[in-house]
Every structure is written in structure tokens, then in C-alpha cells.
Write an enzyme that holds these catalytic residues in place. Structure first.
Site, PDB file in Angstrom:
ATOM      1  N   SER A 215       0.850  -1.198   0.000  1.00 21.27           N
ATOM      2  CA  SER A 215       0.000   0.000   0.000  1.00 21.27           C
ATOM      3  C   SER A 215       0.882   1.243   0.000  1.00 21.27           C
ATOM      4  O   SER A 215       2.086   1.175   0.299  1.00 21.27           O
ATOM      5  CB  SER A 215      -0.874  -0.011   1.262  1.00 21.27           C
ATOM      6  OG  SER A 215      -1.468   1.249   1.507  1.00 21.27           O
TER       7      SER A 215
ATOM      8  N   TYR B  33      -3.298  -0.228  10.123  1.00 24.51           N
ATOM      9  CA  TYR B  33      -3.221  -0.575   8.704  1.00 24.51           C
ATOM     10  C   TYR B  33      -1.821  -0.323   8.170  1.00 24.51           C
ATOM     11  O   TYR B  33      -1.247  -1.163   7.453  1.00 24.51           O
ATOM     12  CB  TYR B  33      -4.242   0.248   7.923  1.00 24.51           C
ATOM     13  CG  TYR B  33      -4.281  -0.056   6.452  1.00 24.51           C
ATOM     14  CD1 TYR B  33      -4.965  -1.176   5.971  1.00 24.51           C
ATOM     15  CD2 TYR B  33      -3.647   0.768   5.531  1.00 24.51           C
ATOM     16  CE1 TYR B  33      -5.011  -1.456   4.616  1.00 24.51           C
ATOM     17  CE2 TYR B  33      -3.688   0.494   4.170  1.00 24.51           C
ATOM     18  CZ  TYR B  33      -4.375  -0.615   3.722  1.00 24.51           C
ATOM     19  OH  TYR B  33      -4.412  -0.888   2.370  1.00 24.51           O
TER      20      TYR B  33
END
Length: 218
Positions: free
Chosen positions: A110, A123
Site C-alpha cells: 500500500s 493498517y
């Protein structure tokens, strides 16, 4: 291909689309965040399709909690599906890949693997871990002709990014952070996925490739 996810109706729709386009697809309804179930999920995959030559670890969750609201349960839920599941599920298929002399493992990293975003502590930790996990998995298995690489997408219209894309200002902000001046479209991921899953990437392993329109090049 075999698709694995929790929601049966969406899996059925995906399988129908692939078959309509002439592809072969099956599905397994399962929660990849329940780590104890992963051996059984892998066994079910191998019953449907043997040998398994490749795996794409794309399941994920982003709860968008500020640091003070993170609980042990929400932390574990995020790390289990984003970081632990890619390792344990992939490892279950390694013996088959070793026997075949060919394997492709593709993880999903990500922007938050390298950038800190608001409300993204858990996250971001999981996705930062994916980059190192990808290198470690490559170190463990590449001598057996099993490559492991990761794709780090920019902002694409998915369920995880719905809070961004549903707000015009946020959507435009994300586009403005790229060098290309636009957000990603799902077709932008097709080429890199095919490349990493094929023999064309046979001498590439342990890498994280950012498909982000230049977001991280700024």
C-alpha cells in the site's frame, strides 16, 4: 482461478463474470482473517485445482481508527488478515510449488507501506510489514523457483477507499498528489498482475512495485 472471500453473492458475481469472458473460475466462501481456518482453506483449493502454481494475497481491512481508539481486537483483526494470512496461506501451497519447480506469490502492499496517513496506524503497520514479509518470503523460497513480489497500489476505487472516493474533495486531493493527475482505475493493475504471475518475471523476486501514478515519487 479460485476466488476466496466472505461474501457469497459477490463471489458468485465474480465467477460468473470470469466464466462469461471464457475463463475458468471457482470460489470458496471463507474468512481469511480466521487463521486457524487457513490450512483447511488451502486443502479445499488443492482439491479443486492441483497443483496450485500462484497465489494473490489481496484480502485486506482498513478500520481507519485513530491511535487512541485502537483496541487489541481491532489491532489483531487488521494484522491477522493483512499480514499473517498472506504468509500462512502462501506457505501451505509451497510444497506443491516446489514439486512443480514454479511458483508465484503476489502480495498487496500500500501507499501506507511507506507513508503515514491519519487514522492508519494499524493498517500502516500491517502494510509496512508486507514489504518486509515479501522480502523474507523471497529469501526463503526463491531458490526453489518460487518468486514473491508485492504490488503497492495508489488510490483505486475499492471498498477500502470508499470514504475517499465518496467525497469529491478527498478524491480530488488524492488525484492531485500523483504526478499523472488522476486516481487509479482497476485496469491499471491488470498488466502488473499478469507480469508478476507469469514467466516474464522469473528473475524478479523480493520487490515491491508501486502502481500509484507517481504518488510516492513526489
Amino acid at each position: 482461478m479460485i476466488a476466496i472471500a466472505r461474501r457469497e453473492s459477490q463471489l458468485d458475481s465474480l465467477v460468473a463474470d470470469i466464466r462469461r469472458d471464457g475463463g475458468e473460475a471457482e470460489r470458496i466462501v471463507a474468512d481469511l482473517g480466521i487463521l486457524e481456518d487457513l490450512p483447511g482453506i488451502a486443502a479445499s483449493c488443492m482439491e479443486i485445482c492441483e497443483p496450485v502454481h500462484g497465489i494473490v494475497n489481496a484480502a485486506g481491512v482498513n478500520l481507519r481508527e485513530p491511535a487512541e481508539d485502537i483496541t487489541l481486537d481491532s489491532w489483531n483483526a487488521t494484522l491477522n488478515i493483512n499480514l499473517a494470512a498472506p504468509f500462512f496461506l502462501s506457505r501451505a501451497f509451497v510444497p506443491q510449488m516446489v514439486s512443480a519447480g514454479f511458483g508465484r506469490i503476489i502480495n498487496f502492499a500500500s501507499l501506507q507501506s511507506v507513508r503515514a496517513f491519519s487514522n492508519g496506524l494499524a493498517y500502516g503497520a500491517s502494510k509496512g510489514g508486507i514489504c518486509q514479509l515479501t522480502r523474507a518470503m523471497a529469501r526463503a523460497w526463491s531458490r526453489d523457483q518460487i518468486t514473491c513480489n508485492a504490488i503497492a497500489p495508489g488510490f483505486f476505487p475499492t471498498e477500502l477507499t470508499e470514504p475517499v472516493f465518496s467525497d469529491p474533495q478527498s478524491r480530488q486531493w488524492a488525484a492531485d498528489q500523483t504526478l499523472m493527475g488522476r486516481n487509479g482505475e482497476m485496469e491499471d493493475l491488470s498488466g502488473i498482475l499478469v507480469f508478476l504471475a507469469s514467466g516474464a518475471s522469473s528473475y524478479m523476486t523480493g520487490q515491491t512495485l508501486f502502481v500509484d501514478g507517481g504518488f510516492t515519487a513526489r
